[in-house]
Design an enzyme around this catalytic site. Structure first.
Site, PDB file in Angstrom:
ATOM      1  N   THR A 210      -1.349  -7.764   7.048  1.00 38.25           N
ATOM      2  CA  THR A 210      -0.447  -6.608   7.168  1.00 38.25           C
ATOM      3  C   THR A 210       0.355  -6.505   8.450  1.00 38.25           C
ATOM      4  OG1 THR A 210      -2.459  -5.115   6.230  1.00 38.25           O
ATOM      5  CG2 THR A 210      -0.211  -4.067   7.351  1.00 38.25           C
ATOM      6  N   ARG A 211      -0.207  -7.012   9.359  1.00 36.99           N
ATOM      7  CA  ARG A 211       0.995  -7.123  10.508  1.00 36.99           C
ATOM      8  C   ARG A 211       1.904  -8.122  10.503  1.00 36.99           C
ATOM      9  NH1 ARG A 211      -1.227  -4.002  14.533  1.00 36.99           N
ATOM     10  NH2 ARG A 211      -3.092  -3.133  14.071  1.00 36.99           N
ATOM     11  N   ALA A 212       1.649  -9.415   9.719  1.00 41.53           N
ATOM     12  CA  ALA A 212       2.555 -10.378   9.493  1.00 41.53           C
ATOM     13  C   ALA A 212       3.530 -10.240   8.589  1.00 41.53           C
ATOM     14  CB  ALA A 212       1.705 -11.813   9.441  1.00 41.53           C
TER      15      ALA A 212
ATOM     16  N   CYS B  24       0.822  -1.156  -0.149  1.00 40.01           N
ATOM     17  CA  CYS B  24      -0.053  -0.089   0.055  1.00 40.01           C
ATOM     18  C   CYS B  24       0.743   1.269   0.107  1.00 40.01           C
ATOM     19  CB  CYS B  24      -0.877  -0.048   1.172  1.00 40.01           C
ATOM     20  SG  CYS B  24      -0.173  -0.124   2.806  1.00 40.01           S
TER      21      CYS B  24
ATOM     22  N   ASN C 247      -5.120   3.081   2.855  1.00 34.92           N
ATOM     23  CA  ASN C 247      -3.969   2.223   2.318  1.00 34.92           C
ATOM     24  C   ASN C 247      -4.395   0.991   1.636  1.00 34.92           C
ATOM     25  OD1 ASN C 247      -4.923   2.222   5.337  1.00 34.92           O
ATOM     26  ND2 ASN C 247      -3.798   0.268   5.240  1.00 34.92           N
TER      27      ASN C 247
ATOM     28  N   SER D  47      -6.789  -0.072  10.327  1.00 33.26           N
ATOM     29  CA  SER D  47      -6.815  -0.491   9.110  1.00 33.26           C
ATOM     30  C   SER D  47      -5.889  -1.719   8.841  1.00 33.26           C
ATOM     31  CB  SER D  47      -6.706   0.415   8.162  1.00 33.26           C
ATOM     32  OG  SER D  47      -5.356   0.983   7.967  1.00 33.26           O
ATOM     33  N   ALA D  48      -4.934  -2.212   9.826  1.00 31.92           N
ATOM     34  CA  ALA D  48      -4.062  -3.151   9.478  1.00 31.92           C
ATOM     35  C   ALA D  48      -4.475  -4.331  10.155  1.00 31.92           C
ATOM     36  CB  ALA D  48      -2.628  -2.660  10.137  1.00 31.92           C
ATOM     37  N   GLY D  49      -4.951  -5.233   9.151  1.00 33.39           N
ATOM     38  CA  GLY D  49      -5.413  -6.602   9.661  1.00 33.39           C
ATOM     39  C   GLY D  49      -4.026  -7.641  10.029  1.00 33.39           C
ATOM     40  N   PRO D  50      -4.437  -8.853  10.105  1.00 30.20           N
ATOM     41  CA  PRO D  50      -3.176  -9.967  10.395  1.00 30.20           C
ATOM     42  C   PRO D  50      -2.237  -9.978   9.231  1.00 30.20           C
ATOM     43  CG  PRO D  50      -5.516 -10.961  10.253  1.00 30.20           C
ATOM     44  CD  PRO D  50      -5.747  -9.375  10.128  1.00 30.20           C
TER      45      PRO D  50
END
Length: 314
Positions: A168-170, A132, A291, A163-166
């Site tokens: 994105t975080r991973a 993004c 994003n 807005s950051a799901g799993p």
């Protein structure tokens, strides 16, 4: 030309669901064929089912068992970098010419920023949508580099934590690596660096991006005009994309060069600072999730161009 190609989406999370809704509402050459997940309790799969889309919770293996698989021409992968490598290999073993639009940082195929190099990859079997942050900022690096030689490009993408799901975080590490490489490969900078910030503020803030370029000395008006034109081009598929303020310039004289960590050179030239914000279209996701909206919009734009090419050759 009103024939459409069927597509499948792997990953029924925020990005996959938003992409599905964009295709169902605004698909020009695309129509939904299937939504693929791995959790039978997934909200995204349930939503797709309610909207009349074929679904499976058995991953890509389940997709291949759906009757619609025979008609699928393009697959969007909104899972994770590691999963995409496996998904591409598995699907390609059954359909060697299937088109994959990769919304993870896996980068098996070439980096694709529609407004910069989209036309160059119409024939590619696998394209990578970078990240993004990359979709928002690399057009600005490219806008500077088409006017002046860019020695160094640095981007900071600040997104709402909400807005950051799993997925994105991973993929935080992969985000910075893939974006940095694409700043160089697509943006045209000799060296690139990417930073992502998850902002926990409430109410959630919309996506904000800062782009710094250190280039050779050129006419500042030329760069400002190039940046404005590029922003207008991105707005054609992401209406909420805009410059937050005027482009800022600083001259760094050779008599007082700067050291850039990671580059390790005494550098001088013209520093260009571009400040952006990206508001989402709110098709499914909230407006602050620009994003995610810029990723789904860029992926849809890329697939539409691929589909148009396939249909015109048929």
């Amino acid at each position: 030309m009103n024939k459409k190609l069927k597509v499948a989406i792997i990953g029924p999370g925020n990005i996959g669901t938003d992409l599905m809704i964009k295709i169902m509402r605004h698909g020009e050459h695309l129509e939904m064929g299937a939504m693929v997940g791995i959790d039978p309790q997934s909200d995204g799969l349930a939503r797709a089912q309610r909207m009349g889309v074929a679904t499976t919770h058995e991953g890509v293996e389940g997709l291949t068992r759906l009757p619609v698989f025979a008609d699928i021409d393009i697959v969007f992968d909104a899972t994770s970098a590691g999963a995409h490598v496996r998904n591409d290999a598995f699907l390609r073993s059954l359909k060697p010419n299937i088109r994959m639009v990769d919304l993870t940082p896996a980068a098996i195929g070439p980096y694709c920023i529609p407004v910069v190099n989209g036309a160059a990859h119409d024939e590619a079997l696998n394209v990578n949508m970078v990240t993004c942050g990359g979709q928002a900022t690399i057009p600005m690096v490219a806008a500077v580099s088409r006017v002046a030689k860019v020695h160094y490009g640095e981007i900071i993408a600040s997104i709402s934590s909400k807005s950051a799901g799993p997925g994105t975080r991973a993929n935080i590490d992969e985000f910075t690596e893939t974006t940095s490489k694409a700043i160089e490969a697509v943006g045209g900078a000799a060296k690139g660096k990417a930073i992502i910030i998850l902002n926990p503020a409430e109410p959630p803030l919309i996506m904000r991006d800062t782009v710094y370029c250190l280039s050779e000395l050129v006419d500042e008006d030329e760069i400002a005009a190039s940046v404005a034109q590029m922003a207008a081009d991105v707005q054609k598929y992401v209406p909420g994309y805009r410059l937050k303020q005027k482009v800022q310039f600083d001259i760094i004289p050779a008599s007082r060069p700067i050291n850039i960590p990671g580059v390790g050179q005494r550098m001088s030239g013209l520093k260009t600072s571009v400040f952006l914000e990206v508001e989402g279209a709110a098709h499914y996701l909230p407006a602050y999730a620009g994003n995610l909206d810029i990723m789904t919009s860029a992926a849809k734009t890329t697939a539409e161009r691929m589909a148009a090419r396939i249909l015109s050759a048929a």
